[in-house]
Design a protein around this motif. Structure first.
Motif, PDB file in Angstrom:
ATOM      1  N   GLY A   1       1.014  -1.197   0.159  1.00  0.00           N
ATOM      2  CA  GLY A   1       0.148   0.149  -0.098  1.00  0.00           C
ATOM      3  C   GLY A   1       1.068   1.260  -0.064  1.00  0.00           C
ATOM      4  O   GLY A   1       2.102   1.422  -0.274  1.00  0.00           O
ATOM      5  N   VAL A   2       0.177   2.466   0.275  1.00  0.00           N
ATOM      6  CA  VAL A   2       0.637   3.644   0.046  1.00  0.00           C
ATOM      7  C   VAL A   2       0.195   4.643   1.115  1.00  0.00           C
ATOM      8  O   VAL A   2      -0.997   4.511   1.303  1.00  0.00           O
ATOM      9  N   LEU A   3       1.162   5.145   2.124  1.00  0.00           N
ATOM     10  CA  LEU A   3       0.812   5.996   3.297  1.00  0.00           C
ATOM     11  C   LEU A   3       1.033   7.354   2.849  1.00  0.00           C
ATOM     12  O   LEU A   3       2.169   7.603   2.515  1.00  0.00           O
ATOM     13  N   ALA A   4       0.109   8.204   3.129  1.00  0.00           N
ATOM     14  CA  ALA A   4       0.438   9.563   2.678  1.00  0.00           C
ATOM     15  C   ALA A   4      -0.013  10.465   3.950  1.00  0.00           C
ATOM     16  O   ALA A   4      -0.869  10.272   4.628  1.00  0.00           O
ATOM     17  N   PHE A   5       1.021  11.437   4.594  1.00  0.00           N
ATOM     18  CA  PHE A   5       0.588  12.489   5.503  1.00  0.00           C
ATOM     19  C   PHE A   5       0.581  13.830   4.763  1.00  0.00           C
ATOM     20  O   PHE A   5       1.455  14.222   4.279  1.00  0.00           O
TER      21      PHE A   5
ATOM     22  N   SER B   1      -3.393  14.909   8.180  1.00  0.00           N
ATOM     23  CA  SER B   1      -4.182  13.966   7.551  1.00  0.00           C
ATOM     24  C   SER B   1      -3.723  12.941   7.015  1.00  0.00           C
ATOM     25  O   SER B   1      -2.884  13.002   6.126  1.00  0.00           O
ATOM     26  N   MET B   2      -3.984  11.727   7.446  1.00  0.00           N
ATOM     27  CA  MET B   2      -3.679  10.406   6.842  1.00  0.00           C
ATOM     28  C   MET B   2      -4.447  10.019   5.574  1.00  0.00           C
ATOM     29  O   MET B   2      -5.680   9.929   6.078  1.00  0.00           O
ATOM     30  N   VAL B   3      -4.013   9.430   4.531  1.00  0.00           N
ATOM     31  CA  VAL B   3      -4.661   8.605   3.818  1.00  0.00           C
ATOM     32  C   VAL B   3      -3.794   7.283   3.538  1.00  0.00           C
ATOM     33  O   VAL B   3      -2.649   7.554   3.049  1.00  0.00           O
ATOM     34  N   TRP B   4      -3.977   6.168   3.872  1.00  0.00           N
ATOM     35  CA  TRP B   4      -3.452   5.106   3.814  1.00  0.00           C
ATOM     36  C   TRP B   4      -4.190   4.137   2.928  1.00  0.00           C
ATOM     37  O   TRP B   4      -5.384   3.395   3.292  1.00  0.00           O
ATOM     38  N   SER B   5      -3.540   4.055   1.784  1.00  0.00           N
ATOM     39  CA  SER B   5      -4.136   3.053   0.631  1.00  0.00           C
ATOM     40  C   SER B   5      -3.675   1.678   0.993  1.00  0.00           C
ATOM     41  O   SER B   5      -2.524   1.497   0.887  1.00  0.00           O
ATOM     42  N   CYS B   6      -4.696   0.588   1.324  1.00  0.00           N
ATOM     43  CA  CYS B   6      -3.847  -0.529   1.823  1.00  0.00           C
ATOM     44  C   CYS B   6      -5.136  -1.765   1.511  1.00  0.00           C
ATOM     45  O   CYS B   6      -6.244  -1.327   1.041  1.00  0.00           O
ATOM     46  N   GLY B   7      -4.649  -2.829   1.471  1.00  0.00           N
ATOM     47  CA  GLY B   7      -5.667  -4.131   1.368  1.00  0.00           C
ATOM     48  C   GLY B   7      -6.498  -4.367   2.519  1.00  0.00           C
ATOM     49  O   GLY B   7      -6.349  -3.606   3.577  1.00  0.00           O
ATOM     50  N   GLU B   8      -7.460  -5.149   2.148  1.00  0.00           N
ATOM     51  CA  GLU B   8      -8.437  -5.492   3.100  1.00  0.00           C
ATOM     52  C   GLU B   8      -8.197  -5.861   4.643  1.00  0.00           C
ATOM     53  O   GLU B   8      -8.501  -5.337   5.737  1.00  0.00           O
ATOM     54  N   VAL B   9      -7.033  -6.803   4.657  1.00  0.00           N
ATOM     55  CA  VAL B   9      -6.536  -7.040   5.895  1.00  0.00           C
ATOM     56  C   VAL B   9      -6.077  -5.940   6.618  1.00  0.00           C
ATOM     57  O   VAL B   9      -6.291  -5.714   7.853  1.00  0.00           O
ATOM     58  N   ARG B  10      -5.217  -4.966   6.132  1.00  0.00           N
ATOM     59  CA  ARG B  10      -4.409  -3.986   6.929  1.00  0.00           C
ATOM     60  C   ARG B  10      -5.740  -3.050   7.229  1.00  0.00           C
ATOM     61  O   ARG B  10      -5.926  -2.290   8.329  1.00  0.00           O
ATOM     62  N   LYS B  11      -6.643  -2.858   6.312  1.00  0.00           N
ATOM     63  CA  LYS B  11      -7.648  -1.786   6.470  1.00  0.00           C
ATOM     64  C   LYS B  11      -8.721  -2.314   7.836  1.00  0.00           C
ATOM     65  O   LYS B  11      -8.952  -1.514   8.606  1.00  0.00           O
ATOM     66  N   ASN B  12      -9.085  -3.581   7.936  1.00  0.00           N
ATOM     67  CA  ASN B  12      -9.770  -4.121   8.967  1.00  0.00           C
ATOM     68  C   ASN B  12      -8.664  -4.050  10.173  1.00  0.00           C
ATOM     69  O   ASN B  12      -9.237  -3.711  11.349  1.00  0.00           O
ATOM     70  N   ALA B  13      -7.691  -4.280  10.234  1.00  0.00           N
ATOM     71  CA  ALA B  13      -6.764  -3.940  11.329  1.00  0.00           C
ATOM     72  C   ALA B  13      -6.857  -2.643  11.725  1.00  0.00           C
ATOM     73  O   ALA B  13      -7.061  -2.310  12.948  1.00  0.00           O
ATOM     74  N   LEU B  14      -6.533  -1.667  11.048  1.00  0.00           N
ATOM     75  CA  LEU B  14      -6.564  -0.303  11.281  1.00  0.00           C
ATOM     76  C   LEU B  14      -7.768   0.077  12.097  1.00  0.00           C
ATOM     77  O   LEU B  14      -7.703   0.909  12.902  1.00  0.00           O
ATOM     78  N   LEU B  15      -8.988  -0.354  11.196  1.00  0.00           N
ATOM     79  CA  LEU B  15     -10.305   0.365  11.546  1.00  0.00           C
ATOM     80  C   LEU B  15     -10.565  -0.468  13.356  1.00  0.00           C
ATOM     81  O   LEU B  15     -11.470   0.200  13.791  1.00  0.00           O
ATOM     82  N   SER B  16     -10.236  -1.561  13.452  1.00  0.00           N
ATOM     83  CA  SER B  16     -10.445  -2.196  14.943  1.00  0.00           C
ATOM     84  C   SER B  16      -9.409  -1.781  15.986  1.00  0.00           C
ATOM     85  O   SER B  16      -9.592  -2.081  16.997  1.00  0.00           O
ATOM     86  N   LEU B  17      -8.465  -0.827  15.755  1.00  0.00           N
ATOM     87  CA  LEU B  17      -7.374  -0.508  16.569  1.00  0.00           C
ATOM     88  C   LEU B  17      -7.977   0.495  17.496  1.00  0.00           C
ATOM     89  O   LEU B  17      -8.914   1.181  17.252  1.00  0.00           O
TER      90      LEU B  17
END
Ligand SMILES: Cc1cc2nc3c(=O)[nH]c(=O)nc-3n(C[C@H](O)[C@H](O)[C@H](O)COP(=O)(O)OP(=O)(O)OC[C@H]3O[C@@H](n4cnc5c(N)ncnc54)[C@H](O)[C@@H]3O)c2cc1C
Length: 392
Positions: free
Chosen positions: A213-217, A226-242
């Motif tokens: 993925g790509v991480l932007a600050f 402001s962060m935009v982290w373009s990533c796959g489903e697994v990382r997306k789910n992990a980030l949202l559950s933190l």
């Protein structure tokens, strides 16, 4: 000559549809804009919108000309003076500054809701523009004279010489017109969140290309990011559950602690990412603009800038013609020809970068990191890349 309710009927009052309405103000054209959801006009000023845009200098000039830019709260805007792009070998980096680009800034960071409010207000004050919201279109028909008739679920039927689809990536107008689209899902998500930072961002936007993925600050007004982290489903789910604390630690670590400790101020949210091409941008008496016409990967932060480019070009073409010709296919084809190349180029560049970096092939890994380093040293290529991004 047949009477029409409007010369130009815009379906969708998001950023791009509103911008077109504003760009047509003070013209002989009668413009009507309908939206199913009128935008919010006020909110708690202590909060920050999680959707943030990097507005290119070309878009900023356009927004100024149409009277929207000056309506935004200047204390919430942030200039970008420098950009740093890091590869995934921990060494390669491409950096460029506004000074190198011979400009006062590379982009301006704005909140979506603030820009939307400014555009909606500017459109509502134009004497030749009528805003109808909330309104739900239910059918779109051809008229015998070549115009279009739009039926609303609860409201009048509106006739127009030209209908504009500015109703976003799932465009209802596009499907009513039978225009085919080809969508390629990236199987990626854009995870966004805003943070307060321990260290100042120094007006610098940073981007890290990882294998997954790509991480932007993006620098926000004050000591915020402001962060935009373009990533796959697994990382997306992990980030949202933190938890909030764990998210801050994870984002700070991924961004090499460049901004020190983080404190989340807008909770993480996720959007699916896709590439979308349409078969036609225009049909007789119909044109598509903004996300209804194209979708790009957000790694270049150019989605809304491309849309403003559409609005600018279409307004320029329509203003040069008598109102009676605004739905004429030959006139609309000029818009299609003018925009097609720009849109394809931006889609090609972002798609290529996404494929190059989201790839585990070790040869590609060496190539991409070498490429970043070489581009950094090759002033001519660097300059061309910067100019293209700023004029998008
Ligand atoms: C995670 C993420 C990050 C992004 N970051 C950036 C960035 O940094 N820079 C950038 O330039 N772009 C960015 N983008 C892209 C950007 O959000 C879009 O390009 C932009 O919002 C498109 O504007 P639009 O007006 O065309 O469509 P939209 O914003 O989708 O607006 C469509 C409008 O149409 C209305 N509507 C929809 N259907 C109907 C209907 N049937 N009838 C009436 N009205 C209707 C909606 O209510 C809405 O007001 C990002 C996108 C994502 C997902």
């Amino acid at each position: 000559m047949k009477f029409h309710d409007a010369d130009v009927l815009i379906v969708g009052g998001g950023l791009v549809g509103c911008a077109l309405a504003c760009a047509l103000k003070d013209t002989p054209l009668q413009v009507t804009l309908v939206d199913s959801h009128p935008p919010a006009q006020s909110w708690d000023a202590a909060t920050w919108d999680s959707r943030i845009y990097a507005i290119s200098p070309a878009s900023r000039r356009f927004l100024m000309q149409i009277g929207a830019w000056q309506r935004m709260d200047a204390s919430r805007l942030q200039s970008v003076g420098q950009m740093r792009i890091a590869g995934d070998d921990g060494r390669a980096e491409l950096a460029f500054t506004a000074v190198e680009a011979r400009t006062d800034e590379l982009a301006r960071i704005v909140e979506s809701r603030e820009l939307q409010r400014a555009l909606w207000q500017a459109a509502s004050e134009s004497p030749n523009v009528t805003l109808i919201a909330p309104a739900q279109p239910s059918a779109l028909h051809d008229e015998p004279d070549g115009g279009k008739l739009l039926a609303l679920s609860h409201g009048p039927r509106l006739s127009a010489r030209l209908v504009i689809g500015a109703d976003g990536v799932q465009s209802w107008v596009r499907s009513q017109a039978g225009i085919e689209e080809k969508t390629t899902p990236y199987n990626q998500w854009g995870v966004v969140a805003n943070f307060e930072c321990e260290k100042p961002h120094l007006a610098t936007a940073s981007q890290w290309f990882f294998e997954d993925g790509v991480l932007a600050f993006l620098p926000l007004a004050g000591q915020r990011m402001s962060m935009v982290w373009s990533c796959g489903e697994v990382r997306k789910n992990a980030l949202l559950s933190l938890s909030a604390d764990a998210l801050c630690q994870e984002v700070a670590r991924a961004g090499q602690n460049r901004l020190g400790e983080l404190n989340v101020i807008s909770p993480a949210a996720a959007f699916p990412l896709r590439l979308m091409h349409v078969a036609d941008l225009v049909k007789p008496a119909l044109a598509l603009i903004g996300d209804a016409a194209h979708a790009v990967h957000p790694l270049a932060g150019q989605g809304v800038n491309l849309g403003f480019g559409d609005a600018m070009e279409l307004a320029r073409i329509l203003k040069a013609e008598p109102a009676s010709r605004c739905g004429d296919y030959l006139v609309l084809r000029r818009y299609e020809r003018a925009r097609r190349e720009n849109v394809l180029l931006m889609q090609g560049v972002t798609h290529g970068l996404q494929k190059l970096f989201n790839n585990t092939n070790p040869v590609l890994r060496i190539l991409r990191n070498t490429g970043l380093g070489l581009t950094d040293q090759w002033a001519w290529l660097k300059h061309r890349l910067i100019q293209h991004a700023m004029n998008a």
